[in-house]
Design an enzyme around this catalytic site. Structure first.
Site, PDB file in Angstrom:
ATOM      1  N   ALA A 232      42.970  41.990 -10.410  1.00 38.70           N
ATOM      2  CA  ALA A 232      43.833  43.195 -10.387  1.00 38.70           C
ATOM      3  C   ALA A 232      44.468  43.346  -9.008  1.00 38.70           C
ATOM      4  O   ALA A 232      45.610  42.928  -8.804  1.00 38.70           O
ATOM      5  CB  ALA A 232      43.035  44.423 -10.768  1.00 38.70           C
ATOM      6  N   ARG A 233      43.702  43.865  -8.058  1.00 43.28           N
ATOM      7  CA  ARG A 233      44.234  44.018  -6.707  1.00 43.28           C
ATOM      8  C   ARG A 233      43.118  43.833  -5.682  1.00 43.28           C
ATOM      9  O   ARG A 233      41.999  44.344  -5.863  1.00 43.28           O
ATOM     10  CB  ARG A 233      44.854  45.413  -6.509  1.00 43.28           C
ATOM     11  CG  ARG A 233      46.259  45.524  -7.065  1.00 43.28           C
ATOM     12  CD  ARG A 233      47.252  44.621  -6.325  1.00 43.28           C
ATOM     13  NE  ARG A 233      48.595  44.657  -6.855  1.00 43.28           N
ATOM     14  CZ  ARG A 233      49.078  43.798  -7.763  1.00 43.28           C
ATOM     15  NH1 ARG A 233      48.321  42.839  -8.253  1.00 43.28           N
ATOM     16  NH2 ARG A 233      50.339  43.874  -8.148  1.00 43.28           N
ATOM     17  N   GLU A 262      47.650  39.439   1.447  1.00 42.61           N
ATOM     18  CA  GLU A 262      48.158  38.195   0.868  1.00 42.61           C
ATOM     19  C   GLU A 262      49.423  37.778   1.603  1.00 42.61           C
ATOM     20  O   GLU A 262      50.185  38.646   2.021  1.00 42.61           O
ATOM     21  CB  GLU A 262      48.456  38.392  -0.626  1.00 42.61           C
ATOM     22  CG  GLU A 262      47.191  38.689  -1.426  1.00 42.61           C
ATOM     23  CD  GLU A 262      47.445  38.778  -2.938  1.00 42.61           C
ATOM     24  OE1 GLU A 262      48.577  38.516  -3.382  1.00 42.61           O
ATOM     25  OE2 GLU A 262      46.490  39.100  -3.671  1.00 42.61           O
ATOM     26  N   HIS A 280      46.415  34.378  -6.423  1.00 40.89           N
ATOM     27  CA  HIS A 280      47.196  35.360  -7.191  1.00 40.89           C
ATOM     28  C   HIS A 280      48.012  34.672  -8.297  1.00 40.89           C
ATOM     29  O   HIS A 280      49.248  34.738  -8.322  1.00 40.89           O
ATOM     30  CB  HIS A 280      48.109  36.154  -6.253  1.00 40.89           C
ATOM     31  CG  HIS A 280      48.487  37.497  -6.810  1.00 40.89           C
ATOM     32  ND1 HIS A 280      48.706  38.594  -6.024  1.00 40.89           N
ATOM     33  CD2 HIS A 280      48.691  37.928  -8.081  1.00 40.89           C
ATOM     34  CE1 HIS A 280      49.038  39.630  -6.776  1.00 40.89           C
ATOM     35  NE2 HIS A 280      49.028  39.244  -8.038  1.00 40.89           N
TER      36      HIS A 280
END
Ligand code: NAI
Ligand code: AKG
Length: 540
Positions: A232-233, A262, A280
């Protein structure tokens, strides 16, 4: 010509649509940041991006051109939404295009952790045949905890159920009925699920509530050997706690697709046993990328060409049907806002909008915004339907809305009371026929006047001869009166009244002074409105 900036690599299918779209030109400029990004954003009307670019308040500093930013994906956390809203920029996303791919990736991570696939592969290609070391765990019969039962969480749940897993879910918006329809057990807190689950996956945005959802304190609460997944994050799990949990054995595995900062090429987790990480890649499938690029480009072009707003994360949506139905009202509301600002004169602290009739049955948030845009347009640069409500709130002006479905004299009408500085004024409007804006109320007076061009409004005592005297002044100065409307207090003469003249051309100062000099005239004001048929850029 609408100019579109493509800031990240998007699927070719999206570029093909741009190539084929009339009245659109585009440029692909990837890897932009700092001053280059700021300058570029000001050369285009819209931009599409993935997660590779960060749109900060500085990136939008001085921007007067950009109208829409579209995220080809779900998370808009790389776009500073308050800054975009302040500049009147609509931010939209493509919420469903990458759902299945991301759910599949989360599940792939879960399976990779269970069967040690990355480490076993690495060991084999390095020349070892290590079957004993990579003993795995069957997922059937195990319990998966899912935090966040939105689009992706639900897809993960159905895959887990297909693999014969039990699923426990937490989401503040999940009801018991929904949970049982999906086939999962709902719990009231994350803590409640931690001792019961063998795997945990999160599918929420990063928020103050989800940040550090697994931290040092949670390690004591988990069933020993819990495997955790995050596609998700970054930031939802605390990395130091994950390292501690792996070292102590409280955690049996960690799989991450996302990182707090990131790109992330260095982490204490990299290289640890029972850790699987990907850069990711949740949405990185041909199918997902095609869908988000195609949808994103359509959103952008539709907004720039027609004003349709879909999947906006910073302003109320405006689909083509509603836009069509409300177009006349957006125009009236904007004109009433301009009139109210000039008629009131300043120091406003309260705006109360009342809708009556058919319009009261519609989603009028965007009409409120159109009124506010008109109200602020002469005070704030670039006020539009995206930023006007925020600009109003920032100035401490309260906005309220009332709706009455019963019709008055018109099928639909909008009346707005604007107060502040010891003065309250009322403006009311309606749409006649095909988009003809009319003023139907000014303060306590009912009338029917055109709502365009130059208006001369004069409040006066309702005594004979006033209209004629005002007309004579204009005639003497060679000024043409295109239309005229009067409204008076009650039904009988002798009270107060108001006259609204639509004037062709400008009113010279001496003509204005002569009208002011008429003894029964108590107030005179010239109001500037857009000409008939003229629309603000956000509505044309
Ligand atoms: N790894 C990747 O490439 C991708 C990551 N994502 C991320 O996945 C996340 C979920 O995406 P969707 O399912 O499409 O979003 P969604 O909006 O459909 O679902 C999010 C759910 O989280 C729930 N939620 C919010 N706060 C919560 C809390 N404190 N506790 C429990 N539940 C909470 C909401 O009620 C909602 O049901 C987003 O952050 C998105 O950015 C999305 C696509 C690709
Ligand atoms: O564009 C990407 O690949 C990232 C997808 C993502 O994280 C999202 O849609 O929220």
């Amino acid at each position: 010509m609408h100019r579109i900036l493509v800031l990240d690599n998007i699927a070719q299918e999206g570029l093909v649509i741009l190539d084929a779209s009339p009245n659109v030109e585009y440029e692909v400029r990837t890897g932009l940041s700092g001053e280059d990004l700021r300058t570029a954003l000001n050369e285009f009307d819209g931009a599409i991006l993935r997660s590779g670019v960060k749109i900060t308040p500085e990136s939008l500093e001085g921007n007067t051109r950009m109208r829409a930013l579209v995220r080809a994906g779900v998370g808009t956390d790389n776009i500073d939404k308050p800054a975009a809203t302040r500049r009147g920029i609509v931010v939209m996303n493509t919420p469903a295009g990458n759902t299945v791919s991301t759910a599949e990736h989360a599940f792939a991570l879960l399976l990779a952790l269970s069967r040690n696939i990355p480490a076993a592969n690495q060991s084999l290609v390095e020349g070892r045949w290590d079957r004993k070391k990579y003993m795995g765990t069957q997922v059937a019969g195990k319990t998966l905890g899912i935090v966040g039962m939105g689009r992706i969480g639900r897809e993960v749940a159905s895959r887990a159920i297909a693999f014969d897993m039990k699923v426990i879910a937490f989401d503040p918006f999940l009801t018991d009925e929904q949970a049982s329809a999906i086939g999962v057990k709902r719990v009231a807190t994350v803590d409640e699920m931690l001792p019961q689950i063998d795997y945990l996956t999160v599918h929420t945005p990063l928020t103050p509530e989800t940040k550090g959802l697994i931290s040092h304190a949670q390690l004591d609460k988990v069933k020993p050997g819990l495997r955790v997944i995050n596609a998700a994050r970054g930031g939802i799990y605390d990395v130091d706690a994950l390292v501690e949990g792996l070292k102590s054995g409280r955690l049996g595995g960690v799989a991450l697709d996302v990182f707090e900062n990131e790109p992330c090429t260095d982490s204490p987790l990299f290289g640890m046993p029972n850790v699987v990480c990907t850069p990711h890649l949740g949405a990185s499938t041909e199918e997902a990328q095609t869908q988000v690029a195609v949808e994103g480009i359509h959103l952008l072009i539709n907004y720039l060409q027609t004003g349709e707003i879909r999947h906006s994360v910073n302003v109320a949506s405006l689909d083509p049907k509603t836009l069509d139905e409300l177009r006349g009202f957006l125009n009236v509301a904007h004109r009433l806002g301009l009139l109210a600002c000039q008629w009131h004169g300043g120091g406003i602290d309260q705006v109360s909008i009342t809708y009556r009739g058919e319009v009261a049955g519609k989603d009028t948030r965007v009409v409120n915004n159109a009124f506010c845009a008109g109200l602020l347009e002469r005070i704030v640069d670039d006020a539009n339907i995206v930023n006007s409500e925020m600009l109003l709130r920032e100035r401490g002006i309260e906005l309220s809305e009332e709706k009455h479905r019963d019709k008055g004299a018109f099928a639909s009408s909008i009346t707005v009371k604007v107060s502040g500085g010891g003065r309250s004024i009322i403006v009311g409007g309606a749409v006649l026929g095909q988009n003809m804006p009319r003023l139907i109320m000014l303060d306590e007076y009912r009338l029917e006047s055109f709502l365009d061009g130059k208006l001369l409004i004069f409040a006066h005592k309702d005594v004979p001869g006033i209209i004629g005297r005002v007309g004579t002044v204009f005639g003497t100065h060679g000024i043409n009166i295109a239309q005229m409307a009067v409204g008076r207090e009650g039904d009988a003469p002798g009270g107060s009244a108001i006259g609204v003249l639509n004037i062709d051309g400008d009113v010279p100062a001496d003509a204005l002074a002569e009208v002011e000099g008429i003894d029964a005239v108590t107030q005179v004001k010239i109001i500037d409105l857009p000409k008939a048929g003229e629309l603000p850029s956000w509505l044309s």
